[in-house]
Every structure is written in structure tokens, then in C-alpha cells.
Design a protein around this motif. Structure first.
Motif, PDB file in Angstrom:
ATOM      1  N   SER A 295       0.725  -1.259  -0.224  1.00 15.38           N
ATOM      2  CA  SER A 295      -0.146   0.050  -0.164  1.00 15.38           C
ATOM      3  C   SER A 295       0.732   1.142   0.138  1.00 15.38           C
ATOM      4  O   SER A 295       0.537   2.199  -0.649  1.00 15.38           O
ATOM      5  CB  SER A 295      -0.845   0.006   0.956  1.00 15.38           C
ATOM      6  N   GLN A 296       2.173   1.103   0.651  1.00 16.38           N
ATOM      7  CA  GLN A 296       2.947   2.385   0.895  1.00 16.38           C
ATOM      8  C   GLN A 296       3.450   2.721  -0.712  1.00 16.38           C
ATOM      9  O   GLN A 296       4.159   3.767  -0.894  1.00 16.38           O
ATOM     10  CB  GLN A 296       4.257   2.315   1.733  1.00 16.38           C
ATOM     11  N   TYR A 297       3.504   1.784  -1.601  1.00 18.51           N
ATOM     12  CA  TYR A 297       4.081   1.872  -2.916  1.00 18.51           C
ATOM     13  C   TYR A 297       3.202   2.218  -3.897  1.00 18.51           C
ATOM     14  O   TYR A 297       3.359   2.620  -4.912  1.00 18.51           O
ATOM     15  CB  TYR A 297       4.894   0.634  -3.354  1.00 18.51           C
ATOM     16  N   LEU A 298       1.778   2.252  -3.675  1.00 18.71           N
ATOM     17  CA  LEU A 298       0.708   2.665  -4.454  1.00 18.71           C
ATOM     18  C   LEU A 298       0.694   4.079  -4.533  1.00 18.71           C
ATOM     19  O   LEU A 298       1.242   4.853  -3.777  1.00 18.71           O
ATOM     20  CB  LEU A 298      -0.530   2.093  -4.020  1.00 18.71           C
ATOM     21  N   SER A 299       0.219   4.829  -5.550  1.00 19.35           N
ATOM     22  CA  SER A 299       0.000   6.278  -5.748  1.00 19.35           C
ATOM     23  C   SER A 299      -0.863   6.721  -4.563  1.00 19.35           C
ATOM     24  O   SER A 299      -0.828   7.940  -4.616  1.00 19.35           O
ATOM     25  CB  SER A 299      -0.554   6.621  -7.256  1.00 19.35           C
ATOM     26  N   THR A 300      -1.831   5.916  -3.937  1.00 15.11           N
ATOM     27  CA  THR A 300      -2.661   6.513  -2.731  1.00 15.11           C
ATOM     28  C   THR A 300      -2.186   6.126  -1.512  1.00 15.11           C
ATOM     29  O   THR A 300      -2.828   6.512  -0.449  1.00 15.11           O
ATOM     30  CB  THR A 300      -4.007   5.663  -3.063  1.00 15.11           C
ATOM     31  N   ALA A 301      -0.805   6.210  -1.550  1.00 13.08           N
ATOM     32  CA  ALA A 301       0.131   6.092  -0.086  1.00 13.08           C
ATOM     33  C   ALA A 301      -0.220   7.142   0.802  1.00 13.08           C
ATOM     34  O   ALA A 301      -0.297   8.362   0.145  1.00 13.08           O
ATOM     35  CB  ALA A 301       1.580   5.767  -0.483  1.00 13.08           C
ATOM     36  N   GLY A 302      -0.454   6.725   1.967  1.00 15.53           N
ATOM     37  CA  GLY A 302      -0.746   7.953   2.754  1.00 15.53           C
ATOM     38  C   GLY A 302      -2.334   8.061   3.059  1.00 15.53           C
ATOM     39  O   GLY A 302      -2.846   9.025   3.896  1.00 15.53           O
TER      40      GLY A 302
END
Length: 245
Positions: free
Chosen positions: A171-178
Motif C-alpha cells: 500500500s505504501q508503494y501505490l499512488s494512494t499511499a497515505g
């Protein structure tokens, strides 16, 4: 309908597949771009409605990677519309304390679009009431591919241990991270598919599909979707009895 919304049980993140612009225009004897132009009102109404309620993230599927395959004239007109709309709406975003972000392969957008987006994001970067996310040149498979590529590079460089990779790591490497995953996905036009949108993030999202074409979508339709969401039981694989306990 707004009075029926439980503001203490709002989805933190709502995603929207804005579908039906072309059909809306065709019904009125116009070109597809006519539908896109009239969709701006729906975007404005939805953004205002979500912010007024207290939704923290609103992601709009504005242009997919597959949309590049549409007729060149339509794509060009869409890009021009994107530039002019962002330019006009930035002051309103600031006035309403809304931050603008983008997800997607935005480097593939025309230079003028990239410049307008960058300026708007910088001008709204300190706003905190709500984050408006535009998915541009985006697809779920593209998102997962770029995440795997970057994660593989970090594993190769010894930054991340392969056996330590978890769902949270990905999830941290997806564009929606955070950002939290969407709790509610709204799709207009009655089509019953997610069209390569936020494939990882939509794992437990509630789907709300309306036959309404996107240019006709207004605040009251947003409220209807949220009320429908709030009436559902979200179990995440558990039983109703387990939730009660």
C-alpha cells in the motif's frame, strides 16, 4: 435527503467513476465533448457536497490510461477542458480549504496540463478540510505495476527485505499511499464494473451504482449514495454475530 445522512458515520474516502458523459451528449444531439463540458457542474456539486458533509478524501476517475485510445479530437478537447477548468476552480478550492492531488501517470499528460496541475497543487497544498484527488491517466493495473517496480528496486538495493513485505508495505508503494482506502465507490450510468480503477484499494469498498448519467449528478444524489452506504452492514469477512460482540 441530506438530513438523513449520519455525519458521525461518514465514509472518510469516497471514490467516483464519472460515467455517461458521451451518452448524455448523444441524447441531446451533441458531440461527446458537449457531455464532458456539462459534467463540470456535476464535479463542482459533488466536491462541494462532500466537503460540506465532512468527507476527508474524494477521488474522481477523470481520465484512464485506456482513454488515450479514444479519438484524438476528443482527447485533445478533454485536455483543453481540464486545463481551463483547473485554472478556473483553483480559487474556489482555496476558498473552501480543499487540497488538490493527482494519481496516475501524469507525465503522459500534455505539458500545459502538467503545469496547471502542479501550480494548483502547490497553491492548495496547505488546505486541510478535504483532499480532492484527480485520477488522470490512471488505471489500477498501472498503479500496481509501478508499485511492484519500485518495490523490486528497493528490495534489490537492500532497502526492503523481501520476506518482510506485507499488505501494508505494498500500500505504501501505490499512488494512494497515505490515504485511507475508499469505503464507498459511486458509479454513474448503470454500468456494473470497476473499469480498472483502484483495484487494490477497492478490496472491501461498498459499491453504489446509479443509472443517472454523470452530467445530471448533483449533491442530493451524493447524499442518497451515502445514506445507502450507511444502511449497509460492513463485515470484512466476519459474521453479523461477531460484529455485535
Amino acid at each position: 435527503m441530506k438530513e438523513q445522512v449520519d455525519v458521525d458515520n461518514l465514509p472518510k474516502h469516497i471514490a467516483v467513476i464519472m460515467d455517461g458523459n458521451g451518452r448524455w451528449a448523444k441524447q441531446r444531439g451533441g458531440l461527446r465533448i458537449f457531455g464532458h463540458q456539462n459534467a463540470v457542474k456535476a464535479v463542482r456539486d459533488t466536491v462541494e457536497g462532500a466537503a460540506e458533509l465532512g468527507v476527508k478524501y474524494l477521488t474522481l476517475y477523470a481520465f484512464s490510461t485506456e482513454n488515450w485510445n479514444r479519438p484524438a479530437m476528443e482527447v485533445s478537447a478533454l485536455m483543453q477542458l481540464l486545463v481551463s477548468t483547473i485554472r478556473k476552480e483553483t480559487a474556489t478550492l482555496n476558498k473552501n480549504d480543499i487540497r488538490l492531488k493527482t494519481i496516475g501517470h501524469t507525465a503522459s499528460l500534455p505539458d500545459a496540463c502538467q503545469q496547471e496541475l502542479q501550480e494548483a497543487m502547490e497553491l492548495t497544498s496547505q488546505n486541510s478540510r478535504m483532499t480532492l484527488v484527480l485520477a488522470l491517466s490512471y488505471s489500477g493495473r498501472w498503479d500496481m505495476t509501478q508499485a511492484v517496480q519500485r518495490l523490486a528496486q528497493d528490495v534489490g538495493h537492500g532497502i526492503v527485505a523481501a520476506d518482510a513485505i506485507t499488505e501494508a508495505t505494498i500500500s505504501q508503494y501505490l499512488s494512494t499511499a497515505g490515504m485511507p482506502d475508499p469505503e464507498l465507490l459511486i458509479r454513474t450510468s448503470g454500468e456494473q464494473r470497476i473499469s480498472n480503477f483502484l483495484l487494490w484499494q477497492l478490496a472491501y469498498t461498498e459499491l453504489y451504482i446509479t443509472d443517472l448519467l454523470w452530467p445530471d449528478f448533483r449533491k442530493e444524489h451524493l447524499y442518497e449514495a451515502i445514506v445507502a452506504y450507511q444502511r449497509r452492514e460492513r463485515r470484512f469477512g466476519k459474521t453479523s454475530e461477531q460484529l455485535i460482540k
